[in-house]
Design a protein around this motif. Sequence first.
Motif, PDB file in Angstrom:
ATOM      1  N   LEU A   1     -12.276   7.131  32.993  1.00 52.73           N
ATOM      2  CA  LEU A   1     -11.030   7.214  32.235  1.00 52.73           C
ATOM      3  C   LEU A   1     -10.152   8.275  32.883  1.00 52.73           C
ATOM      4  CD1 LEU A   1     -11.996   7.105  28.414  1.00 52.73           C
ATOM      5  CD2 LEU A   1     -11.023   5.271  29.819  1.00 52.73           C
ATOM      6  N   ALA A   2      -8.995   7.890  33.329  1.00 54.68           N
ATOM      7  CA  ALA A   2      -8.098   8.835  33.993  1.00 54.68           C
ATOM      8  C   ALA A   2      -7.060   9.341  33.006  1.00 54.68           C
ATOM      9  CB  ALA A   2      -7.401   8.168  35.170  1.00 54.68           C
ATOM     10  N   PRO A   3      -6.957  10.671  32.821  1.00 49.15           N
ATOM     11  CA  PRO A   3      -5.924  11.216  31.924  1.00 49.15           C
ATOM     12  C   PRO A   3      -4.531  10.920  32.472  1.00 49.15           C
ATOM     13  CG  PRO A   3      -7.589  12.874  32.480  1.00 49.15           C
ATOM     14  CD  PRO A   3      -7.790  11.722  33.418  1.00 49.15           C
ATOM     15  N   SER A   4      -3.591  10.728  31.557  1.00 52.35           N
ATOM     16  CA  SER A   4      -2.211  10.439  31.950  1.00 52.35           C
ATOM     17  C   SER A   4      -1.271  11.208  31.037  1.00 52.35           C
ATOM     18  CB  SER A   4      -1.929   8.936  31.841  1.00 52.35           C
ATOM     19  OG  SER A   4      -0.590   8.640  32.142  1.00 52.35           O
ATOM     20  N   ALA A   5      -0.186  11.746  31.635  1.00 51.27           N
ATOM     21  CA  ALA A   5       0.778  12.526  30.846  1.00 51.27           C
ATOM     22  C   ALA A   5       2.187  12.268  31.355  1.00 51.27           C
ATOM     23  CB  ALA A   5       0.458  14.020  30.940  1.00 51.27           C
ATOM     24  N   PRO A   6       3.187  12.362  30.493  1.00 48.32           N
ATOM     25  CA  PRO A   6       4.583  12.218  30.934  1.00 48.32           C
ATOM     26  C   PRO A   6       4.988  13.391  31.809  1.00 48.32           C
ATOM     27  CG  PRO A   6       4.488  12.870  28.623  1.00 48.32           C
ATOM     28  CD  PRO A   6       3.079  12.578  29.035  1.00 48.32           C
ATOM     29  N   PRO A   7       6.127  13.284  32.517  1.00 47.16           N
ATOM     30  CA  PRO A   7       6.518  14.318  33.494  1.00 47.16           C
ATOM     31  C   PRO A   7       6.596  15.730  32.928  1.00 47.16           C
ATOM     32  CG  PRO A   7       7.883  12.363  33.732  1.00 47.16           C
ATOM     33  CD  PRO A   7       7.054  12.142  32.520  1.00 47.16           C
ATOM     34  N   ALA A   8       7.010  15.891  31.678  1.00 40.52           N
ATOM     35  CA  ALA A   8       7.233  17.240  31.140  1.00 40.52           C
ATOM     36  C   ALA A   8       6.042  17.773  30.358  1.00 40.52           C
ATOM     37  CB  ALA A   8       8.461  17.237  30.243  1.00 40.52           C
ATOM     38  N   ALA A   9       4.862  17.163  30.537  1.00 39.09           N
ATOM     39  CA  ALA A   9       3.703  17.575  29.731  1.00 39.09           C
ATOM     40  C   ALA A   9       2.521  17.912  30.621  1.00 39.09           C
ATOM     41  CB  ALA A   9       3.351  16.474  28.744  1.00 39.09           C
ATOM     42  N   MET A  10       2.667  18.898  31.454  1.00 39.73           N
ATOM     43  CA  MET A  10       1.595  19.307  32.356  1.00 39.73           C
ATOM     44  C   MET A  10       0.370  19.765  31.572  1.00 39.73           C
ATOM     45  SD  MET A  10       2.587  18.932  35.515  1.00 39.73           S
ATOM     46  CE  MET A  10       1.610  20.085  36.495  1.00 39.73           C
ATOM     47  N   GLY A  11      -0.786  19.189  31.910  1.00 48.67           N
ATOM     48  CA  GLY A  11      -2.037  19.635  31.307  1.00 48.67           C
ATOM     49  C   GLY A  11      -2.268  19.145  29.895  1.00 48.67           C
ATOM     50  N   SER A  12      -1.398  18.281  29.381  1.00 49.18           N
ATOM     51  CA  SER A  12      -1.562  17.761  28.019  1.00 49.18           C
ATOM     52  C   SER A  12      -1.581  16.235  28.079  1.00 49.18           C
ATOM     53  CB  SER A  12      -0.412  18.228  27.121  1.00 49.18           C
ATOM     54  OG  SER A  12      -0.363  19.631  27.069  1.00 49.18           O
ATOM     55  N   PRO A  13      -2.747  15.635  28.272  1.00 50.63           N
ATOM     56  CA  PRO A  13      -2.812  14.169  28.404  1.00 50.63           C
ATOM     57  C   PRO A  13      -2.262  13.459  27.176  1.00 50.63           C
ATOM     58  CG  PRO A  13      -4.907  15.193  29.008  1.00 50.63           C
ATOM     59  CD  PRO A  13      -4.077  16.270  28.377  1.00 50.63           C
ATOM     60  N   ALA A  14      -1.389  12.487  27.441  1.00 48.24           N
ATOM     61  CA  ALA A  14      -0.867  11.669  26.351  1.00 48.24           C
ATOM     62  C   ALA A  14      -1.787  10.492  26.075  1.00 48.24           C
ATOM     63  CB  ALA A  14       0.527  11.154  26.700  1.00 48.24           C
ATOM     64  N   GLY A  15      -2.645  10.190  27.045  1.00 45.26           N
ATOM     65  CA  GLY A  15      -3.558   9.066  26.892  1.00 45.26           C
ATOM     66  C   GLY A  15      -4.443   8.919  28.108  1.00 45.26           C
ATOM     67  N   TYR A  16      -5.195   7.815  28.122  1.00 44.50           N
ATOM     68  CA  TYR A  16      -6.191   7.609  29.175  1.00 44.50           C
ATOM     69  C   TYR A  16      -6.132   6.161  29.641  1.00 44.50           C
ATOM     70  CZ  TYR A  16      -7.794  12.018  27.290  1.00 44.50           C
ATOM     71  OH  TYR A  16      -7.841  13.323  26.879  1.00 44.50           O
ATOM     72  N   GLU A  17      -6.387   5.965  30.940  1.00 43.08           N
ATOM     73  CA  GLU A  17      -6.375   4.631  31.527  1.00 43.08           C
ATOM     74  C   GLU A  17      -7.721   4.359  32.185  1.00 43.08           C
ATOM     75  OE1 GLU A  17      -2.020   3.684  33.072  1.00 43.08           O
ATOM     76  OE2 GLU A  17      -2.659   5.665  33.745  1.00 43.08           O
TER      77      GLU A  17
END
Length: 965
Positions: free
Chosen positions: A465-481
């Motif tokens: 599962l790879a963490p994913s975050a929007p551009p302005a959210a460093m280190g805070s995963p919004a979800g997983y792929e």
Amino acid sequence: MGEVLHGGSFVYELLEPYGSLGGKGPAADAYSSGQMCAPLWRLRESEQQNGRRLRRPPQASGSVRQSSRTAQRAVDVREGKAMTPNPDHVHTTTDLASALKELSGERSYSELNRAARPYRLASSTLTDMFGKGRPSEETLEVFLRACGLSREDREAWRQARERALSTKPELDGVVRVAQADPRRLGVHAPIDAPGATEDLPVYVRRDVDDGPRGVRDLVRRAAQRGGLVVLVGGSSVGKTRCAYEALRALLPQWWLLQPPDARKIEQATVSGSERLVVWLDELQRYLDSSNPLTAATVRTLLDRRTVMIATLWPDRYNAYTSLPQVGHPEASANARELLGLAEVVHIDAQLSQAERERAHATATAGDARIKLGLEFGDYGLFQVIAAAPQLVDRWRGADAYAAAVLTAAVDATRLGVRSPLNAELLREAAPGYCDARQRGAAPANWFEASLAYLTQELHGAAAALAPSAPPAAMGSPAGYEVADYLQQRIEALRYRAVIPATTWRALVTRLTDSDDQIRIIEAAVDRLLFDYALQLWRRGCHALPSYTANTLIEVLMAQERENDLHAIAARDPYTAMLLADKLVGQGRVDDALAVLSPHADAESGTSADHQYAAEKFVHLLGENGREDVLRIRADAGDRFAADKLARLLAAQGREDALRSRADESDPYAADRLADLLVRRGHLEEAIALLRPHTHYPFAAGHLAKLLDMWGQEEKAVELLTAHADAGITFIAQQLAGLLFMRGREEELRARADGGDKAARARMAMFLAMRGRVEELSARAEAGDGYAADRLADLLADQGELNGLHARADAGNLHAAERLADLLAAQGREDGLRTRADAGDLHASARLADLLIAQERIEELHARADAGDLSAALRVAVRLAERGQVEELRARADGGDWYAADQLADLLAEQTRTDELRTRAEAGDRFAARRLADALARAGHQFDAERVRRFGLVLDDISPLSDRRS
């Protein structure tokens, strides 16, 4: 065709278009007069005579070449030599013109011309080059030689020319192909290996890279006239790397757009872009959205010579190119039409012998990752490099809780979620994949521990599962792929697995992306899980595909939930139209009008659906005699109402009422009244009546028709031309038809050459009717699709197999279809087979018909098993006709949708309702759509009605099985 020179661009393909010095034709004349420099093949002959041969440049990186030039310039400065301009600083045609002028130094035009001998550099050619900065490739090559540049430096100037001619499009986010980051384009991160220092391993050339109709050949063709190239293959087989390397080798100075969605691609159609590549990794992301990439958009880009390159998994390619699915004509039709425009290349997971030899040579030369990849026998080389073995080990080694989280993520993705899966969704879904004991024994941190296990990076390449975050959210995963390879592998194992209720509930409550919600609604309806679908539908305004929306409307009507129906219809004009149809069918016209009225009043908005709703509304008014309402709306400026009212009055023969409205400048009334007058023989009066309204295209078209009837052809053409030039499509079609019928060839040709599609179509028909094959061929070669189709018809009628082969190989689908028909009619099985094996769907269909006619059923099955969709369809139909349920079931469970469709029919006929239900719960939409009827046929009327009204209800918990098979 001559040798292909590597100049950083496809354009160093040495054709001989100019002929010898004594040749004939405009190109040869231009050369003789000094307006054109020598063709490149002459330069090649010169080098060979001098004991040299043009070779591909060494595979040094751009930075190495640049540093070499920089070092030489430093030496020149120290030795007091004149500084030569740096081609790396050239980015525009102005830069190029200035730099080339500077490069010529103090040489006069005469001196440059002498230095170019035996070729010519005419003064006019040099003036044009130094003024505009747009020299042809041949002119630049001769000029650079005249200036005494080395082969390496000439290559740098060729690249400079490519950059200069590639004007940056007015699109955000475009980069030069040479500067594109392969990781951002979708190339998988490689595993770590001892001694590996580069970002990516050395590229191992694939067999499909080269040769006729190989990836690079197709990219070259696309760069010349526009084209869509689709690479089809499983996860981690090298599709994306293959596409990236082809572009980097052939089009390094073109601009690359990696669009986030179809809307961005639509922007490219109006940007006036030149030398543009549209990168579509994972094409399904652009096809499975509420605003999908359309075939029309692709055609527009291809007409502008855009290169489009895409990747796609085989199962999705097969799904898109299959015949229309029951109830899903919209999505499949667009995708099938779009893929029909593509050149498709299939990428194998395993290396051929030649590829393996190249890989071994690369490993021996020192690439540690390639060497490591060749040591695994159970996986392909590229899968090893993308960490596939480690991903599988991670999956199989997971405890019950990590396996549950991962499987929930896989199931959500296979149902249609494309955005990253948020943690709360996974936490709420996972319990459905555990049994009662596992749930009872779960530690307090079961989810956190599972997430840590699954997100651990393996050998520096990938995580389950790879963490994913929007551009302005460093280190805070919004979800997983989910890792692509695991998704494909686990999804295949769970193809018929029932998805637990916990996952559905989590999807309903946690999804926020509207496109994801639409896909989950469709997936729920396909499983008769109406409650989940309705919960999601009520949460937002979703314009659902017609089958899904119709089904849910029928469910709500059956449940007598009128308030829900009207609330949903009030938000969405498309749903309102569907509901109105249902109400009219029940005789509830007033209710239908009430549903449509808000959207008809909003017709001034931008939505096309609002306009359709307005049209339907006034149509209902007219069909039900609501003249008073029509009149009020028409007088208020409603053009649909004005048109419908005029038609109603005309149908009733009320000439006085029409004349009264026409006298008040109602163009629709004037149009209908003119029709009545013509029928009575008052042509001149009808013409006079329409003249004041010619600023309305429909009235202008009608008037032009009458003028032509009256013998005023020139005035008719003049009137139509004004509107056609303004972009009114139906007027352009009328004008092209008039020019065609009157034999006005030159005017028709001028409009066709100016880009008028209707004129192109008529011009092609004009030439075909007169058998003018050469001109048709010339127009087809220039990219005129209408000419190409008519040429194919002529060649087929004449039995010209070679000509049809050439047109089909050039990408003309109509030629491919006519060729397949001709080969079949002549009994040329080998020719059909060759084309079918190369992916020609028309040839596949004709070959499958031939095999059935000759009762060669084993061969038909073999082709179906190898992925031939035409053969698969015929196998499924044949098995159903013979009642062979077991064979159909095996094929359906293997992913054959044709077999699933036929199997559902057969099970319904045999009233095997238990199996239909089981298959419906697992996601078989064909079984789901036949279950209620099968129950009724079996005499279970109550159960049938319950399924129609409420669908199916899942058990709360469905334990995970076969988790690590």
